[in-house]
Design an enzyme around this catalytic site. Structure first.
Site, PDB file in Angstrom:
ATOM      1  N   SER A   1       1.645  -9.616  -0.834  1.00  0.00           N
ATOM      2  CA  SER A   1       1.327  -8.189  -0.738  1.00  0.00           C
ATOM      3  C   SER A   1       1.498  -7.593   0.650  1.00  0.00           C
ATOM      4  O   SER A   1       1.675  -6.388   0.787  1.00  0.00           O
ATOM      5  CB  SER A   1      -0.103  -7.960  -1.227  1.00  0.00           C
ATOM      6  OG  SER A   1      -1.006  -8.768  -0.490  1.00  0.00           O
TER       7      SER A   1
ATOM      8  N   GLU B   1      -9.663   6.003   2.957  1.00  0.00           N
ATOM      9  CA  GLU B   1     -10.508   4.944   3.494  1.00  0.00           C
ATOM     10  C   GLU B   1      -9.600   3.752   3.750  1.00  0.00           C
ATOM     11  O   GLU B   1      -8.533   3.641   3.143  1.00  0.00           O
ATOM     12  CB  GLU B   1     -11.606   4.557   2.491  1.00  0.00           C
ATOM     13  CG  GLU B   1     -11.204   3.566   1.393  1.00  0.00           C
ATOM     14  CD  GLU B   1     -10.141   4.077   0.443  1.00  0.00           C
ATOM     15  OE1 GLU B   1     -10.046   5.296   0.264  1.00  0.00           O
ATOM     16  OE2 GLU B   1      -9.392   3.237  -0.114  1.00  0.00           O
TER      17      GLU B   1
ATOM     18  N   LYS C   1       0.815  -1.219   0.000  1.00  0.00           N
ATOM     19  CA  LYS C   1       0.000   0.000   0.000  1.00  0.00           C
ATOM     20  C   LYS C   1       0.847   1.266   0.000  1.00  0.00           C
ATOM     21  O   LYS C   1       0.446   2.292  -0.544  1.00  0.00           O
ATOM     22  CB  LYS C   1      -0.939   0.000   1.215  1.00  0.00           C
ATOM     23  CG  LYS C   1      -1.983  -1.113   1.203  1.00  0.00           C
ATOM     24  CD  LYS C   1      -3.074  -0.886   0.178  1.00  0.00           C
ATOM     25  CE  LYS C   1      -4.129  -1.987   0.211  1.00  0.00           C
ATOM     26  NZ  LYS C   1      -5.105  -1.858  -0.886  1.00  0.00           N
TER      27      LYS C   1
HETATM   28  C1  LIG Z   1      -1.734  -6.923   2.439  1.00  0.00           C
HETATM   29  C2  LIG Z   1      -2.875  -6.590   1.560  1.00  0.00           C
HETATM   30  N1  LIG Z   1      -3.018  -7.232   0.399  1.00  0.00           N
HETATM   31  C3  LIG Z   1      -4.043  -6.970  -0.430  1.00  0.00           C
HETATM   32  C4  LIG Z   1      -5.011  -6.039  -0.098  1.00  0.00           C
HETATM   33  C5  LIG Z   1      -6.147  -5.852  -1.039  1.00  0.00           C
HETATM   34  O1  LIG Z   1      -6.087  -4.668  -1.746  1.00  0.00           O
HETATM   35  P1  LIG Z   1      -5.705  -4.669  -3.264  1.00  0.00           P
HETATM   36  O2  LIG Z   1      -6.599  -5.631  -3.953  1.00  0.00           O
HETATM   37  O3  LIG Z   1      -5.945  -3.250  -3.663  1.00  0.00           O
HETATM   38  O4  LIG Z   1      -4.290  -5.031  -3.395  1.00  0.00           O
HETATM   39  C6  LIG Z   1      -4.911  -5.342   1.106  1.00  0.00           C
HETATM   40  C7  LIG Z   1      -5.916  -4.345   1.477  1.00  0.00           C
HETATM   41  O5  LIG Z   1      -6.013  -3.847   2.535  1.00  0.00           O
HETATM   42  C8  LIG Z   1      -3.808  -5.632   1.954  1.00  0.00           C
HETATM   43  O6  LIG Z   1      -3.674  -4.987   3.114  1.00  0.00           O
END
Ligand SMILES: Cc1ncc(COP(=O)(O)O)c(C=O)c1O
Lengths: 277, 407
Positions: free
Chosen positions: B389, B122, B100
């Site tokens: 992620s 948000e 993020k």
């Molecule tokens: C670690 C992590 N992965 C994935 C996401 C999902 O978001 P996005 O689909 O935008 O990557 C989030 C959302 O809070 C997250 O914290």
């Protein structure tokens, strides 16, 4: 020829030399039967035009009062179809008071713009306001409404400059709606002196009657705006009466209509008073 | 909806000037916001073309965020599945613990450039909220984070982190009190504070130009993977896998590979308690196109077009929509969208912890859960890259509760 219902009403008001009082109610709030009773009572209580909200789960430009009204309606099973059904029922007793539907894009997209336009015209609606369809996205909807002689009313706001007003009003018919505050419904209060020059801008850009809404709650405020605009829209203050009546177990219809009555009186006498003072 | 758009030869040439990816995207916002959206679009395009902006961003990504993040060969995980080589893109090692921050760093520099003095955001899992609060602290701007009351409850450590960083967290009780409602409330704030406020959207969704801009800021992930993979294996991977909430980490790793049609792209949506249960958050697999939060995209909705609540163990995936570019990639068949249940993800979470010594975010664990299928699809000599992620420290209480343990 539903468009003429709006035009005829503004022509008549112009002849009377006064502004319109436009009442906003949420369809099916607090339930279908009461909602219909309120709707039928509005013209008698002094509403010159009626805006009928059709509820949406995620009303991003609505403050708490209309958010709660939408929830009350949805919880009682209100839908877009039933909203149109309610308008058809209203038309059996009133063929002259213009009705403008107001809501959000997704229920309309879900139904299909063409189908919606046909059904809305058949039910006796006159126009449509969609909060989350700006001019940039409006063409497909405007075309569908045009085909049924329904008015699309694109909103003008404090952030719309003159160039945008032109674009907005090019695809607007019936009347121009000026959102008097940058904000959601039912929170900030509109100030007539601040609003007046914007009303002039909007009138100049489109040549349509200009109604002002989004921050008008009291008869005093309604009267002040009625002196500078062609119409005054009140919504949150009316749906708050529904909530209040439910809370204290009073007749919802009586409470809402009595509020409409006091607001309409203020609007009707606004210009007369301003002549005498 | 109209028929799916014809497959174009250049997948990376979207969106168009109207913000459209085929039928998806667009700018469905109240008129009050429309001039601001145009202003943002112009400012973003100017920044994107400005080498000074890019250099500043790149410098902060290196020295503050800690980029590039490693591309790690997960040897034991590979052995476990007994097929294709599995690499993990270690976004969880970034400052604040997820991808993020890549987007927040880009947007805060843009907000400063635009002269905005107040930031709103948000958040679902709190990862975007923490990343927003972090960059706001770094640049001395006030930050208000809208978070569903349900999420405030299940992601308490992140709420406290945001407070420590000086952000104001507003618990949102309207609607389902989760991410979509937080986004509604942030939009209501923006419509009310049009002059000084910058809305820092946390995923590749919302009105144009956000899906494009957030994608661009997150594309650093895929660009690094390309280089790192060439260095490690001398070739591109056969498949790239990522979890999809709004879709920012997925589009960030997908985008630099869109025109390499030999690279299969897999997004994994949250199936919650199971697709048949109706309690899930899989917009593509369980929804229909519609409009919410400024864009046309796949949405969970009832037959009347009312948005329905999403359900997922993962607060970050608990959203009824998905970014418009994913809707389009799905329709044109360039990416494949799978699903993983809460249970699948919990198992994948513990598996990675025990085999590799890495606690994944419960969001990322959704992608991990579909590795068996992806590994099978690409065959024994294949190479798979999975976007890790985020890190899972924020999720230990949730995982413990589901395992029936107390901590
Ligand atoms: C670690 C992590 N992965 C994935 C996401 C999902 O978001 P996005 O689909 O935008 O990557 C989030 C959302 O809070 C997250 O914290």
């Amino acid at each position: 020829m539903t468009k003429t219902r709006i035009d005829a009403r503004f022509a008549a008001l112009k002849a009377e030399g006064r502004a319109a009082f436009v009442a906003y109610v949420m369809a099916g709030d607090p339930d279908y039967a009461t909602g219909l009773e309120i709707l039928k009572g509005l013209p008698g209580a002094g509403a010159d035009l009626i805006e009928v909200g059709f509820p949406f789960s995620d009303p991003m430009a609505e403050g708490p009062p209309i958010q709660r009204a939408a929830l009350r309606a949805l919880n009682k099973g209100m839908t877009l179809s039933k909203t149109l059904q309610m308008i058809a029922a209203f038309r059996q007793v009133d063929q002259t008071t213009p009705i403008v539907l107001m809501g959000y894009a997704n229920p309309l997209i879900n139904r299909g713009f063409e189908t919606f336009a046909r059904d809305a015209a058949a039910a006796g609606a006159d126009g449509l306001i969609v909060v989350d369809i700006p001019p940039e996205e409006a063409d497909p909807l405007a075309d569908a409404l045009d085909a049924e002689q329904l008015s699309l009313l694109l909103l003008s706001t404090p952030t719309s400059d003159d160039a945008r007003l032109k674009i907005i009003l090019k695809r607007t018919s019936g009347f121009a709606y000026y959102v008097s505050v940058a904000g959601v419904t039912g929170v900030k209060e509109a100030d007539a002196a601040t609003v007046a020059p914007h009303v002039e801008r909007v009138r100049a850009a489109g040549g349509l009657p200009v109604c002002v809404g989004f921050g008008i709650k009291t008869p005093e405020r309604a009267a002040a705006v009625a002196r500078v605009a062609d119409g005054v829209v009140v919504g949150s203050a009316l749906v708050d009466e529904v909530a209040e009546a439910l809370a204290v177990n009073e007749s919802v219809t009586a409470r809402v209509l009595s509020k409409v009555n006091s607001l309409a009186k203020a609007v009707r006498s606004a210009r007369v008073e301003s002549l005498t003072v | 909806m109209n028929a799916p758009s014809p497959a174009p030869n250049d997948y990376s040439a979207y969106p168009d000037a109207q913000g459209r990816f085929g039928d998806y995207g667009g700018r469905y916002v109240p008129e009050t916001l429309m001039p601001l959206v145009h202003e943002l679009d112009a400012a973003y395009r100017a920044a994107k073309a400005d080498p000074a902006f890019q250099a500043e961003l790149s410098s902060f990504l290196t020295h503050y965020v800690g980029r590039p993040s490693p591309l790690y060969f997960a040897e034991r995980l590979t052995q476990h599945y007994g097929g294709a080589k599995i690499y993990l893109k270690r976004e969880e090692l970034n400052h604040t613990g997820s991808h993020k921050i890549n987007n927040c760093m880009g947007q805060i520099l843009l907000a400063r450039r635009m002269g905005k003095t107040r930031i709103i955001a948000e958040t679902g899992a709190g990862q975007h909220g923490v990343a927003s609060a972090t960059v706001c602290a770094r640049f001395g701007l006030p930050c208000v984070v809208y978070m569903g009351a349900v999420d405030v409850e299940r992601q308490k450590p992140n709420v406290f982190r945001m407070n420590l960083l000086g952000a104001q967290v507003e618990a949102v009780t309207s609607g389902s009190a989760t991410l979509k409602d937080a986004m509604n409330e942030a939009l209501r704030d923006w419509v009310t504070n049009v002059h000084d406020t910058y809305y820092m959207i946390g995923t590749a969704a919302g009105m144009h130009p956000y899906p494009e801009m957030v994608r661009d800021f997150q594309s650093v992930i895929g660009q690094e993977v390309r280089e790192q993979m060439m260095a490690a294996e001398g070739r591109l991977p056969d498949a790239v896998v990522a979890c999809v909430g709004g879709g920012s980490n997925a589009i960030g790793i997908f985008h630099p590979f869109l025109n390499d049609e030999g690279v299969r792209l897999y997004g994994v949506e949250a199936a919650g308690e199971g697709m048949d249960s109706g309690r899930h958050a899989a917009a593509i697999n369980g929804g229909r196109p519609g409009v919410l939060h400024g864009n046309m995209t796949y949405l969970l909705q009832d037959p009347e077009g009312q948005i329905t609540e999403a359900h997922s163990i993962s607060a970050g995936l608990d959203y009824p929509g998905i970014g418009p570019e994913h809707s389009w990639l799905h329709d044109v068949g360039r990416a494949t969208y799978l699903t993983a249940t809460d249970q699948d993800s919990l198992e994948a979470f513990t598996l990675l912890a025990q085999l590799e010594g890495i606690l994944p975010a419960i969001e990322s664990a959704h992608a991990l859960a579909r590795l068996p299928e992806v590994v099978k699809d690409v065959g024994k000599d294949g190479i798979v890259v999975l976007n890790l992620s985020g890190r899972g420290d924020k999720d230990v209480a949730t995982v413990a509760a589901h395992l029936g343990r107390t901590i």
